[in-house]
Design an enzyme around this catalytic site. Sequence first.
Site, PDB file in Angstrom:
ATOM      1  N   GLU A  43      36.827  33.690  56.562  1.00 54.94           N
ATOM      2  CA  GLU A  43      37.624  33.172  55.455  1.00 54.94           C
ATOM      3  C   GLU A  43      38.729  32.276  56.021  1.00 54.94           C
ATOM      4  O   GLU A  43      39.280  32.554  57.088  1.00 54.94           O
ATOM      5  CB  GLU A  43      38.241  34.339  54.679  1.00 54.94           C
ATOM      6  N   LYS A 116      35.132  32.752  45.512  1.00 51.43           N
ATOM      7  CA  LYS A 116      35.570  34.148  45.605  1.00 51.43           C
ATOM      8  C   LYS A 116      35.976  34.677  44.232  1.00 51.43           C
ATOM      9  O   LYS A 116      36.844  34.109  43.562  1.00 51.43           O
ATOM     10  CB  LYS A 116      36.735  34.237  46.585  1.00 51.43           C
ATOM     11  N   CYS A 158      35.770  38.856  51.694  1.00 55.64           N
ATOM     12  CA  CYS A 158      36.935  39.698  51.943  1.00 55.64           C
ATOM     13  C   CYS A 158      37.157  40.778  50.877  1.00 55.64           C
ATOM     14  O   CYS A 158      36.427  41.766  50.835  1.00 55.64           O
ATOM     15  CB  CYS A 158      38.165  38.802  52.108  1.00 55.64           C
TER      16      CYS A 158
END
Length: 272
Positions: A43, A116, A158
């Site tokens: 990321e 995301k 994440c």
Amino acid sequence: MNQPVVAAVQMTSLADVAKNLETAGRLLRIARERGACLAVLPENFSFMGRNEAERRAKVERDGDGPAQAGVSALARELGLWVVAGTQPIAVAGDSRPANACIVYDAKGKRVARYDKIHLFDVDLPDGREGYRESANAKPGTKPVLVDTPAGRVGLTVCYDMRFPELYRQLVSEGAEIFSVPSAFTGPTGRAHWETLLRARAIENLSFVIAAAQSGVHDSNRETYGDTLIVDHWGRVLARQPRGSGVVTATLDKAKQRETRETFPALKHRVLA
């Protein structure tokens, strides 16, 4: 491929896109030399600045910009599929960019983009750290899968790893592998990083490629590191605890298929 080689790249990205791309290129070359057909970057691989103003100055238009062009060129040069971590990509009608994960094939062609979904809006229990990712990023809305030489990959990022329903949806749509580019905090990494990744692998009988940021960045933020590749039974195949580097592992896809048949937990689901 029954036994593809995959790679996960760990970086300490800085407030310098060119230097970050140079580091990514060096590590991707190592991955290719080790036989990888697919590599995952962390990321924020292209930029981790000192403040939000710096980050906004590096937002790229979709399909146009030095970070996107740089990874595309690397994928093409190396003949390597690349899951390009995340980077900020402008969103029409919103001042906030998406935290976008873009996938390039071995010819450098963009083949998928995942924005995301779950944004990190939390205060850590010790009270010393708080984050409001949604103040500076627009959340995505759609799960994304992509067929690669290593198998069908479900794209996640994440904080997504704390939401098992996303992974269930991806595996229901055929995911064999999950990519998890991350920039985990030190406290949450020490508490939960490996446990969550291995849980997502075990409960879905899927491989996990988790590429992490590691160390202290220009903003003085510290990220946890511990890049992992985990197999479908929850075993850690490769690990890079700290610092920049690359790990590779061979995925036994035939064994995964056999296990999904002989240990058919995915077929036993009652609640959907």
